[in-house]
Design a protein around this motif. Sequence first.
Motif, PDB file in Angstrom:
ATOM      1  N   TYR A 193       7.761 -10.292  -5.058  1.00 42.54           N
ATOM      2  CA  TYR A 193       7.896 -10.508  -6.505  1.00 42.54           C
ATOM      3  C   TYR A 193       7.733 -11.983  -6.846  1.00 42.54           C
ATOM      4  O   TYR A 193       7.066 -12.341  -7.826  1.00 42.54           O
ATOM      5  CB  TYR A 193       9.247  -9.980  -6.978  1.00 42.54           C
ATOM      6  N   VAL A 194       8.321 -12.883  -6.049  1.00 41.10           N
ATOM      7  CA  VAL A 194       8.212 -14.316  -6.311  1.00 41.10           C
ATOM      8  C   VAL A 194       6.751 -14.752  -6.243  1.00 41.10           C
ATOM      9  O   VAL A 194       6.290 -15.565  -7.074  1.00 41.10           O
ATOM     10  CB  VAL A 194       9.069 -15.111  -5.310  1.00 41.10           C
ATOM     11  N   ARG A 230       7.196  -6.873  -9.213  1.00 42.37           N
ATOM     12  CA  ARG A 230       8.453  -7.044  -9.955  1.00 42.37           C
ATOM     13  C   ARG A 230       9.135  -5.710 -10.202  1.00 42.37           C
ATOM     14  O   ARG A 230      10.353  -5.563 -10.000  1.00 42.37           O
ATOM     15  CB  ARG A 230       8.189  -7.732 -11.298  1.00 42.37           C
ATOM     16  N   LEU A 239      14.985  -5.561   0.915  1.00 43.69           N
ATOM     17  CA  LEU A 239      15.074  -6.133  -0.431  1.00 43.69           C
ATOM     18  C   LEU A 239      14.645  -7.595  -0.433  1.00 43.69           C
ATOM     19  O   LEU A 239      14.026  -8.065  -1.394  1.00 43.69           O
ATOM     20  CB  LEU A 239      16.495  -5.993  -0.976  1.00 43.69           C
ATOM     21  N   VAL A 251      16.117 -14.343 -13.084  1.00 47.71           N
ATOM     22  CA  VAL A 251      15.382 -13.681 -11.995  1.00 47.71           C
ATOM     23  C   VAL A 251      14.292 -12.764 -12.538  1.00 47.71           C
ATOM     24  O   VAL A 251      13.126 -12.851 -12.153  1.00 47.71           O
ATOM     25  CB  VAL A 251      16.346 -12.901 -11.080  1.00 47.71           C
ATOM     26  N   MET A 310      20.812 -15.774  -6.055  1.00 50.69           N
ATOM     27  CA  MET A 310      20.104 -15.090  -4.983  1.00 50.69           C
ATOM     28  C   MET A 310      20.258 -15.880  -3.689  1.00 50.69           C
ATOM     29  O   MET A 310      19.510 -16.820  -3.412  1.00 50.69           O
ATOM     30  CB  MET A 310      18.627 -14.907  -5.341  1.00 50.69           C
ATOM     31  N   PHE A 314      16.115  -2.754  -6.034  1.00 54.80           N
ATOM     32  CA  PHE A 314      17.314  -3.589  -6.150  1.00 54.80           C
ATOM     33  C   PHE A 314      18.460  -2.802  -6.782  1.00 54.80           C
ATOM     34  O   PHE A 314      19.589  -2.810  -6.278  1.00 54.80           O
ATOM     35  CB  PHE A 314      16.978  -4.821  -6.982  1.00 54.80           C
ATOM     36  N   ARG A 336      18.395 -17.451 -10.611  1.00 53.51           N
ATOM     37  CA  ARG A 336      17.877 -17.733  -9.270  1.00 53.51           C
ATOM     38  C   ARG A 336      18.971 -18.255  -8.347  1.00 53.51           C
ATOM     39  O   ARG A 336      18.963 -17.992  -7.145  1.00 53.51           O
ATOM     40  CB  ARG A 336      16.731 -18.744  -9.361  1.00 53.51           C
ATOM     41  N   LEU A 395      19.623 -15.468  -0.215  1.00 53.69           N
ATOM     42  CA  LEU A 395      18.920 -14.516   0.635  1.00 53.69           C
ATOM     43  C   LEU A 395      18.652 -15.034   2.045  1.00 53.69           C
ATOM     44  O   LEU A 395      17.910 -14.409   2.808  1.00 53.69           O
ATOM     45  CB  LEU A 395      17.604 -14.114  -0.039  1.00 53.69           C
ATOM     46  N   TYR A 451      11.665  -9.055  -2.699  1.00 56.83           N
ATOM     47  CA  TYR A 451      11.876 -10.201  -3.591  1.00 56.83           C
ATOM     48  C   TYR A 451      10.819 -11.268  -3.341  1.00 56.83           C
ATOM     49  O   TYR A 451      10.299 -11.880  -4.289  1.00 56.83           O
ATOM     50  CB  TYR A 451      13.272 -10.782  -3.371  1.00 56.83           C
ATOM     51  N   PHE A 473      10.568  -4.247  -7.003  1.00 53.26           N
ATOM     52  CA  PHE A 473      11.801  -4.932  -6.606  1.00 53.26           C
ATOM     53  C   PHE A 473      12.968  -4.510  -7.486  1.00 53.26           C
ATOM     54  O   PHE A 473      14.074  -4.282  -6.996  1.00 53.26           O
ATOM     55  CB  PHE A 473      11.615  -6.446  -6.672  1.00 53.26           C
TER      56      PHE A 473
END
Length: 385
Positions: A273-274, A195, A266, A289, A221, A202, A218, A223, A270, A198
Motif C-alpha cells: 500500500y505504501v 490500499r 499485514l 494512514v 504503525m 487489516f 503513520r 511494524l 502495508y 490492506f
Amino acid sequence: MPSTYTAERAVSPRDESVSWVVISSEYELHMEACAFLASLRMASRSINTERTYAGRVALYLSYCAERGLDWRKPGLPWLARFLHWMVDEPLPPKGVKRRATPRFREQKTANAIMTTVCGFLRFCGQQGWVLPETVSQLSEKKFLGYMPPGYNPGEEGQFRTVQAKAIKFRVAVEGYEWLNPEQFAQVLGLTRRARDRFLVAFLGGTGMRIGEALGLRREDMHLLSNSAGLGCQVAGPHVHVKRRVNSNGALAKARMPRSIPVTDELVTLYADYVFERDQVPEAAEVDMVFVNLFRAPLGRAMTYHNAKDLFDRLAKRAGFPARPHMLRHTAATTWIRNKVPRDVVQNLMGHVAESSMEPYVHATDQDKRDAVERVAALRKGQVQA
C-alpha cells in the motif's frame, strides 16, 4: 403547509470541522435539536453517531409537525403510535430507480430511533424545555430476572432494578453478522488496489472498528520486530489505537489506548500500500494512514463514506452483504472459535465489559450437528463422556 425537518451536514468555515444540524423546510435551525447534537460532540461521540441521531430526531420532529402535535408534550399513546408508524409506513424510494416492492423499517430499527428520541427529550428536560412529567413517563422500573454474564447485581441485589424503556417492540436478540473464512477470503480476493486490500485484511486481522482504522496516523504503525527506537516497549509488529480528534471525523470509541499485534502478512500488505501511495504526490505529507488515492480530493484522509462505498462495491461483486463492522465481528468470532481466551479477545477488541463478548459466540450449523450426533453416540455407548 407544516414544516418538515431534515438532518444536514455543516462544515465550519474556520477549521473545516464537520458537524450535523437539524433544519426545517424553511431553512431555519431547530435550536433544541442542534443543542442536543452539540452535547454529543461535547461528550466526544463520533461524527457517525451525530449524523445518525440527527436523522432520527428530524424524523420525530417531522412526524409531530405534519400532525400538528407539540413535540415537547408527547404522551405514551402518542409515542406508541409513532413507534408503530415507523414500521407501518413505507420508506421513501432509494436511489434513482424506484423499487416495485416497498421497503419498511424493521422493529429493531424503530426501537433504536425511539431510544434516540427519548434521549433527545430527556436532554430537553434537563434544559427546562420539556416538562419533568413528560420525561418521567419515558421509562419504567424493571426487575432483572435474568442477568447477562458479567453483570454486577450488587451485594444486596440493588442493581437488579433498572430503568427500562416504556415503549418498544419486543424483538429477538440476534448475534452479530460476520463473514466465515471462505467469505472473508472471497471479499479480500475481490479487491483491486493495494490500499483496499490492506484495509480489508487489516480490519479482519485486528478487529478494529472502522473509525479506529480511519483515525490511524503513520506514527501509530510500529511494524518493526523491535520498536525500542521509537520509544515503544511492545514486542513485535503492532499498531496503536488512540482516541483523538481527526479531520475526517474518525474517532476511536474506546477511551483507553491499546496496542494490537499484526501478522507478517499485514506488514507485507502495508508495504504494498505504501508503494501505491507513494505514486500520489498529494499524499506525501499526509500523516493519516488511509487516504484518498483514486478520486479527488487526493491525499485527503478517507472518510467513513469512502469506506462504505468501497464495501458496497465489494458486496455487490461478492453477492452477499459485506460491511466494515462485519470484519470486526469476523475477527472476534475467529479468535473465540480458535480457543483464544476471552479476556485476551476482550482486550484486543477494546471492550470494557466482559458481557460485550457474548454476541460474538456464533454456533454454526456444523457445531449444532456435531452436538446432536455426539449426544446420540453417547446414548449408544459409542463414545465416552
